[in-house]
Design an enzyme around this catalytic site. Structure first.
Site, PDB file in Angstrom:
ATOM      1  N   GLY A  11       0.651  -1.315  -0.124  1.00 52.93           N
ATOM      2  CA  GLY A  11      -0.053   0.142  -0.028  1.00 52.93           C
ATOM      3  C   GLY A  11       0.917   1.247   0.015  1.00 52.93           C
ATOM      4  O   GLY A  11       2.157   1.177  -0.148  1.00 52.93           O
ATOM      5  N   TYR A  86      -8.354  -2.258   4.557  1.00 50.95           N
ATOM      6  CA  TYR A  86      -9.609  -2.489   3.585  1.00 50.95           C
ATOM      7  C   TYR A  86      -9.917  -1.000   3.238  1.00 50.95           C
ATOM      8  O   TYR A  86     -10.742  -0.350   4.007  1.00 50.95           O
ATOM      9  CB  TYR A  86     -10.703  -3.151   3.893  1.00 50.95           C
ATOM     10  N   THR A 126      -7.911   6.146  10.830  1.00 51.38           N
ATOM     11  CA  THR A 126      -8.314   7.151   9.814  1.00 51.38           C
ATOM     12  C   THR A 126      -9.160   8.209  10.484  1.00 51.38           C
ATOM     13  O   THR A 126      -9.722   8.102  11.632  1.00 51.38           O
ATOM     14  CB  THR A 126      -9.137   6.593   8.716  1.00 51.38           C
ATOM     15  N   TYR A 150     -16.800   1.956   6.092  1.00 43.57           N
ATOM     16  CA  TYR A 150     -15.350   1.715   6.194  1.00 43.57           C
ATOM     17  C   TYR A 150     -14.911   2.594   7.625  1.00 43.57           C
ATOM     18  O   TYR A 150     -14.310   1.934   8.328  1.00 43.57           O
ATOM     19  CB  TYR A 150     -14.873   2.725   5.228  1.00 43.57           C
ATOM     20  N   TRP A 176      -6.567  11.898   4.336  1.00 45.59           N
ATOM     21  CA  TRP A 176      -6.300  12.332   2.882  1.00 45.59           C
ATOM     22  C   TRP A 176      -4.762  11.793   2.412  1.00 45.59           C
ATOM     23  O   TRP A 176      -4.045  12.735   1.851  1.00 45.59           O
ATOM     24  CB  TRP A 176      -6.312  13.762   2.799  1.00 45.59           C
TER      25      TRP A 176
END
Length: 312
Positions: A11, A86, A126, A150, A176
């Site tokens: 990632g 994910y 996040t 999510y 972001w």
């Protein structure tokens, strides 16, 4: 000797960590605590004392606790940096089972194993754990209220980690994220601008971009300093405040693209998963506890565009 497992290594963040490990040997004499993070091969970085193991879902399924246990025992892992997630925000709305497996159940597995084996765990989360209705930067202890699947699965992972509470473990929330690796907003804007003279971008979602390379540097810097009895949460993004529209404008300006960016409201660009309208994170805690400096977003964007060969 410390053996360090980096999950989700293909990632954006995992790739940046791997890239930094490749670069550190030439700096080793002057980098203080970072001296120990050196010398990679393709999947394993090593020096005289430290080894990095980079895995992805094809080489280690972190939702399989038995597989993780076996890998950790076989390689005598001391530290886990969990970059796996994910992240298909819209797809998660109809794929909750798989999103939960990676964002929640896998984190629970890592937390349990970390506690059982006294492993230091750094887990990435996040801004989507918040509902985006604040009017001042979110602090770590502000109330969470995710609107998307999510966000809900990422929050479930956070709560599982906190409930199990392995020693020397932290959660880093970010927002972001972009990089020279993988798919992200910066690369999407650059790609679209090659074939279009005009683009419409939402202006009523405000936050701060995070250059994954900056976050990777911070993680490597603070890993030796993480020493806590209970799980701590930290916020990290670059400095500055802007909308997606402002961000797109700055990308075009720096690359001298002849592409006009039009501001639109979110309702004109509907998505399956709702986005937070306010994603600004208060970073005072991580700066204070680890004595770090965080770059301004324009400086980091400039660096990324140079890596991509797009700076004009």
């Amino acid at each position: 000797m410390l053996n360090i497992l980096v999950t989700g290594s293909n990632g954006q963040l995992g790739s940046e960590i791997r890239e930094l490990i490749n670069e550190i040997p030439s700096q080793a004499e002057n980098d203080g605590e970072l001296t120990s993070f050196c010398a990679p091969t393709r999947n394993l970085a090593e020096n005289n004392e430290h080894y990095f193991f980079f895995t992805d879902k094809t080489t280690l399924d972190i939702s399989d606790k038995e597989a993780v246990n076996k890998f950790i025992d076989m390689n005598k892992i001391n530290i886990i940096i969990n970059c796996a997630a994910y992240t298909a925000v819209d797809k998660a709305q109809t794929d909750e089972k798989n999103a939960d497996a990676i964002n929640h159940q896998a984190v629970k597995n890592l937390a349990q194993i970390s506690k059982e084996k006294s492993i230091k765990l750094i887990h990435i989360s996040t801004d989507y754990v918040f509902d985006g209705t604040n009017h001042k930067p979110y602090k770590e202890d502000n109330a969470t209220a995710p609107k998307s699947i999510y966000g809900k699965t990422k929050l479930a992972g956070e709560k599982a980690l906190q409930a199990i509470n392995p020693k020397n473990s932290i959660i880093i929330r970010t927002s972001w994220v972009y990089s020279s690796f993988g798919a992200n907003f910066v690369k999407t804007m650059l790609s679209l601008a090659k074939n279009r003279d005009e683009l419409s971008v939402v202006y009523d979602q405000v936050g701060t971009p995070t250059y994954a390379r900056d976050l990777a540097k911070t993680i490597l810097e603070i890993v030796p300093k993480v020493k806590n009895e209970n799980v701590e949460i930290y916020h990290y993004s670059n400095e500055g405040v802007l909308s997606w529209y402002d961000f797109a404008k700055e990308i075009m300006k720096m690359t001298k693209r002849e592409c006009t960016i039009h501001p639109i409201e979110s309702f004109k660009y509907p998505t399956p998963a709702p986005r937070p309208h306010f994603s600004i994170l208060n970073k005072s805690k991580i700066k204070k506890d680890f004595d770090i400096n965080i770059p301004f977003y324009k400086d980091s964007l400039d660096e990324c565009l140079k890596v991509l060969g797009e700076r004009r």
